[in-house]
Write an enzyme that holds these catalytic residues in place. Structure first.
Site, short mmCIF file in Angstrom:
data_model
loop_
_atom_site.label_atom_id
_atom_site.label_comp_id
_atom_site.label_asym_id
_atom_site.label_seq_id
_atom_site.Cartn_x
_atom_site.Cartn_y
_atom_site.Cartn_z
CG HIS A 48 -0.66 6.02 4.89
ND1 HIS A 48 -2.00 5.74 5.07
CD2 HIS A 48 -0.36 7.01 5.77
CE1 HIS A 48 -2.48 6.52 6.02
NE2 HIS A 48 -1.51 7.31 6.46
CG ASN B 141 -1.75 1.20 1.39
OD1 ASN B 141 -2.42 1.61 0.44
ND2 ASN B 141 -1.76 1.82 2.57
C1 GAR Z 1 -2.80 8.99 -2.55
O1 GAR Z 1 -2.24 10.16 -2.02
C2 GAR Z 1 -2.60 7.83 -1.60
O2 GAR Z 1 -1.42 7.90 -0.87
C3 GAR Z 1 -3.80 7.99 -0.69
O3 GAR Z 1 -4.85 8.34 -1.56
C4 GAR Z 1 -4.32 9.11 -2.64
C5 GAR Z 1 -4.86 8.52 -3.95
O4 GAR Z 1 -4.53 9.34 -5.03
N1 GAR Z 1 -4.05 6.79 0.04
C6 GAR Z 1 -4.55 6.78 1.28
O5 GAR Z 1 -4.86 7.79 1.88
C7 GAR Z 1 -4.67 5.40 1.90
N2 GAR Z 1 -4.82 5.48 3.31
P1 GAR Z 1 -4.70 8.81 -6.52
O6 GAR Z 1 -6.10 8.18 -6.63
O7 GAR Z 1 -4.59 10.03 -7.39
O8 GAR Z 1 -3.62 7.80 -6.79
#
Ligand code: GAR
Length: 190
Positions: free
Chosen positions: A104, A102
């Site tokens: 984060h 994952n």
């Molecule tokens: C990313 O910043 C990722 O790190 C975060 O969601 C965003 C998705 O962006 N993930 C979390 O917060 C998981 N806990 P994207 O859809 O443009 O790749």
């Protein structure tokens, strides 16, 4: 050929960066993207890149055995969570131990756990007047955001940052590092 399957719930900018990174790779390929949100922006991004997306409803993600069967049918070697905002249930973790990671958007263990995702994290980081934030790539295990850390990179939090401006800096960091970390891990599989 090693097959990557991406799980995503949102806009899909990380999924796009990963797909583009492997586009010219003859031995690693992004097979498809699984989602839990039919309206997620990732569907459109993948359509324009020629990558199939499959949406599964909540009940299927909760039971997860159907997801495992799907992943096996797709000859999945490695799973990448790129903005996937649902719990990964035990059957998936058991079937892909050490092969599911994952990303984060904070420096775990800070700002992790239930309710900590996307803009909630950036809001909390700014409210706490942190001067540094960053990204963490980690293995998935049964505890949310607690799996073994593989990679971290940090960036500044500026005094006038808003959650949006910080998110932009974090996304740039993710796009720069995530695809190559995935490549290294997939190259290390037997
Ligand atoms: C990313 O910043 C990722 O790190 C975060 O969601 C965003 C998705 O962006 N993930 C979390 O917060 C998981 N806990 P994207 O859809 O443009 O790749």
């Amino acid at each position: 050929m090693k097959n990557i399957v991406i799980f995503a719930s949102g806009d899909g900018s990380n999924a796009e960066a990963i797909v583009k990174h492997f586009a010219a790779n003859d031995s690693i390929k992004v097979k498809c993207v699984l989602t839990n949100r039919i309206n997620a922006g990732v569907h459109q991004r993948m359509e324009s890149l020629g990558i199939p997306t499959y949406n599964f409803p909540k009940e299927v993600w909760c039971d997860a055995n159907e997801i495992v069967r799907f992943l096996q049918k797709e000859n999945t070697d490695f799973i990448v969570l790129a903005g996937f905002l649902a719990k990964i249930e035990i059957p998936i973790i058991k079937a892909f131990t050490g092969r599911i990671i994952n990303i984060h958007p904070s420096l775990l263990p800070k700002y992790g756990g239930k309710g900590m995702w996307g803009h909630h994290i950036h809001e909390a980081v700014i409210a706490a007047r942190e001067t540094q934030s960053g990204i963490t790539i980690h293995y998935i295990d049964e505890d949310i955001d607690k799996g073994e850390i593989i990679f971290q990179a940090s960036c500044e939090v500026l005094p006038d940052d808003t959650p949006d401006s910080l998110a932009e800096r974090i996304h740039a960091l993710e796009h720069r590092h995530f695809p190559s970390v995935v490549e290294k891990l997939v190259n290390g599989l037997d």
